[in-house]
Scaffold this active site. Structure first.
Site, PDB file in Angstrom:
ATOM      1  N   GLY A   1       0.823  -1.210   0.000  1.00 38.04           N
ATOM      2  CA  GLY A   1       0.000   0.000   0.000  1.00 38.04           C
ATOM      3  C   GLY A   1       0.856   1.259   0.000  1.00 38.04           C
ATOM      4  N   GLY A   2       0.319   2.334   0.565  1.00 35.17           N
ATOM      5  CA  GLY A   2       1.003   3.638   0.519  1.00 35.17           C
ATOM      6  C   GLY A   2       2.382   3.609   1.153  1.00 35.17           C
TER       7      GLY A   2
ATOM      8  N   THR B   1      -4.209  -2.852  -1.122  1.00 32.44           N
ATOM      9  CA  THR B   1      -4.662  -2.557   0.233  1.00 32.44           C
ATOM     10  C   THR B   1      -6.190  -2.593   0.251  1.00 32.44           C
ATOM     11  OG1 THR B   1      -5.007  -0.839   1.909  1.00 32.44           O
ATOM     12  CG2 THR B   1      -4.314  -0.052  -0.223  1.00 32.44           C
TER      13      THR B   1
ATOM     14  N   ASP C   1      -7.800  -0.675   1.908  1.00 33.35           N
ATOM     15  CA  ASP C   1      -8.226   0.719   2.144  1.00 33.35           C
ATOM     16  C   ASP C   1      -8.499   1.482   0.848  1.00 33.35           C
ATOM     17  OD1 ASP C   1      -7.579  -0.016   4.715  1.00 33.35           O
ATOM     18  OD2 ASP C   1      -5.703   1.114   4.780  1.00 33.35           O
TER      19      ASP C   1
ATOM     20  N   HIS D   1      -8.220   2.821   7.573  1.00 36.84           N
ATOM     21  CA  HIS D   1      -7.218   3.772   8.036  1.00 36.84           C
ATOM     22  C   HIS D   1      -7.808   5.178   7.989  1.00 36.84           C
ATOM     23  CE1 HIS D   1      -2.828   5.263   8.061  1.00 36.84           C
ATOM     24  NE2 HIS D   1      -3.207   4.918   9.278  1.00 36.84           N
TER      25      HIS D   1
ATOM     26  N   ARG E   1      -9.871  -8.547   6.245  1.00 39.22           N
ATOM     27  CA  ARG E   1      -8.663  -8.769   5.441  1.00 39.22           C
ATOM     28  C   ARG E   1      -8.416 -10.238   5.137  1.00 39.22           C
ATOM     29  NH1 ARG E   1      -4.441  -4.968   8.322  1.00 39.22           N
ATOM     30  NH2 ARG E   1      -3.286  -6.894   8.600  1.00 39.22           N
TER      31      ARG E   1
HETATM   32  O1  F6P Z   1      -4.038  -0.833   5.729  1.00 33.45           O
HETATM   33  C1  F6P Z   1      -4.860  -1.908   5.977  1.00 33.45           C
HETATM   34  C2  F6P Z   1      -5.385  -1.866   7.383  1.00 33.45           C
HETATM   35  O2  F6P Z   1      -6.214  -2.987   7.595  1.00 33.45           O
HETATM   36  C3  F6P Z   1      -6.126  -0.586   7.775  1.00 33.45           C
HETATM   37  O3  F6P Z   1      -7.450  -0.565   7.315  1.00 33.45           O
HETATM   38  C4  F6P Z   1      -6.012  -0.619   9.273  1.00 33.45           C
HETATM   39  O4  F6P Z   1      -6.085   0.690   9.798  1.00 33.45           O
HETATM   40  C5  F6P Z   1      -4.646  -1.211   9.477  1.00 33.45           C
HETATM   41  O5  F6P Z   1      -4.331  -1.933   8.311  1.00 33.45           O
HETATM   42  C6  F6P Z   1      -4.533  -2.142  10.655  1.00 33.45           C
HETATM   43  O6  F6P Z   1      -3.194  -2.470  10.809  1.00 33.45           O
HETATM   44  P1  F6P Z   1      -2.650  -3.736  11.587  1.00 33.45           P
HETATM   45  O7  F6P Z   1      -2.976  -4.958  10.795  1.00 33.45           O
HETATM   46  O8  F6P Z   1      -1.191  -3.500  11.666  1.00 33.45           O
HETATM   47  O9  F6P Z   1      -3.346  -3.759  12.909  1.00 33.45           O
END
Ligand code: F6P
Length: 375
Positions: free
Chosen positions: A109-110, A132, A134, A178, A302
């Site tokens: 992603g970004g 992503t 997002d 996010h 996810r």
């Molecule tokens: O970037 C994908 C994402 O699922 C976002 O939507 C969310 O804010 C973040 O990752 C959560 O991160 P982690 O899996 O590190 O808790």
């Protein structure tokens, strides 16, 4: 000599990563290139942990969720090593050369686009794919992973409707994304949420309560509120801007003490925000007299099998990526442009988050069908 291509997946995992690895791998093998996988994102490249990618490992992964390579959020220039955080860029570059790579494909992603760009500036032949859930990567129509997550969140909203209806309740469902509202907006519209709250439009809890009460007056004693994890009330959005401005000013003035203080304040603010959905639910309960419950979809969005759309997208971006490698085009992201793919210079991608514009057709339609957006 056959070209040797490295692949890594970085950042949060997302459905379609294995389809992309397969798309890249099978295309590369068919064109007599060698491929090698690095485990757990940039960390695996730094620690030289590899995975053989051949016809056998690439078979049967198209429908698998997650990534067979593993992933991490580690950045080359800020890598935790033992008890320290170190700049491991040089080690990564050395490993790239030790493997005699023609190119390194970074799927992410970004954040991954930024890290890949840093490596491109060090002279590595880097090429990226946008993934992503997002959907917030700039310069691409869409990212893979988004479609699957949208389906999952929409199905959750569908299911929450019947229980909210039976108990005459409000259900506040928190959706990932996010700081962008794509996922909450898309699933909220598709699932017919009565209220959709996204980071791009700060909300007034009173306006949300008013919309729910209007439904009560019309005889509907339940409501579904789809809230993006990054959504902010008007008050909190103002506080966020205040803190960000203070941080920029402290940096410009090179005032270390002020910078430490504001960094701490931002930390406290973020911690408070992690409870914002629960707080909103309590506020709505109080203001409407209806019971309210919270469902946080979290990482469920996810996981699991990618949708057909994501498999298709990841496969075609993967094979397009090999076309660009054959042409020797590097320092680019392979972006989605309708049914085609474009090569976008990484410098045009990094540092720009794609957020929902206020005139986006999904937002316009949401308003047209009477959805409350909290403003
Ligand atoms: O970037 C994908 C994402 O699922 C976002 O939507 C969310 O804010 C973040 O990752 C959560 O991160 P982690 O899996 O590190 O808790």
């Amino acid at each position: 000599m056959a070209k040797r291509i490295g692949i890594l997946t970085a950042g949060g995992d997302s459905p379609g990563l294995n389809a992309a690895i397969r798309g890249i791998g099978k295309t590369a093998l068919a064109r007599k290139m060698n491929i090698i996988g690095f485990r757990d994102g940039f960390r695996g490249l730094m620690e030289n942990r590899t995975m053989k990618l051949d016809h056998e490992t690439l078979a049967s992964i198209l429908t698998l969720g997650g990534t067979i390579l593993g992933t991490s959020r580690d950045k080359p220039h800020k890598m935790p090593v033992g008890s320290e955080v170190m700049d491991m860029t040089e080690v990564i570059c050395d490993n790239y050369h030790r493997h005699n790579l023609e190119a390194l494909i970074c799927i992410g992603g970004g954040g991954t686009q930024k890290n890949a760009y840093r490596l491109a500036q060090k002279g590595l032949n880097v090429i990226t794919l946008p993934k992503t859930i997002d959907n917030d990567v700039s310069m691409t129509d869409v990212t893979f992973g988004f479609d699957t997550a949208m389906e999952i969140a929409t199905e959750a909203i569908d299911r929450l409707h019947s229980t909210a209806h039976s108990h005459h309740r409000i259900i506040v469902v928190e959706i990932m994304g996010h700081n962008a509202g794509w996922l909450a907006l898309a699933s909220g519209v598709a699932g017919g949420a009565d209220v959709i709250l996204i980071p791009e439009i700060p909300y007034d809890p009173k306006k949300v309560a008013q919309a729910i009460r209007m439904r009560q007056h019309r005889g509907t004693n339940f409501s579904i509120v789809a809230v993006a994890e990054g959504a902010l009330s008007v008050k909190d959005a103002k506080q966020k801007v205040r803190l960000q401005t203070k941080k920029v000013e402290a940096k410009q003035a090179k005032d270390e003490k002020a910078l430490r203080k504001v960094t701490e304040e931002i930390k406290v603010f973020k911690k408070q925000q992690s409870n914002s959905t629960l707080i909103l639910s309590e506020q709505l309960e109080e203001m409407t007299g209806l019971e309210s419950r919270v469902t946080i979809l979290g990482h469920y969005q996810r996981g699991g099998t990618p949708s057909a759309n994501d498999r298709l997208l990841a496969t075609r971006l993967g094979s397009a990526c090999i076309d660009y490698i054959e042409k020797g085009q590097y320092g680019i992201m392979v972006s989605v442009n309708g049914e085609g793919a474009n090569a976008i210079p990484l410098e045009d991608v990094v540092g720009k988050r794609k957020v929902v514009p206020e005139d986006h057709p999904w937002l316009v339609s949401a308003r047209d069908v009477g959805t409350c957006l909290g403003d």
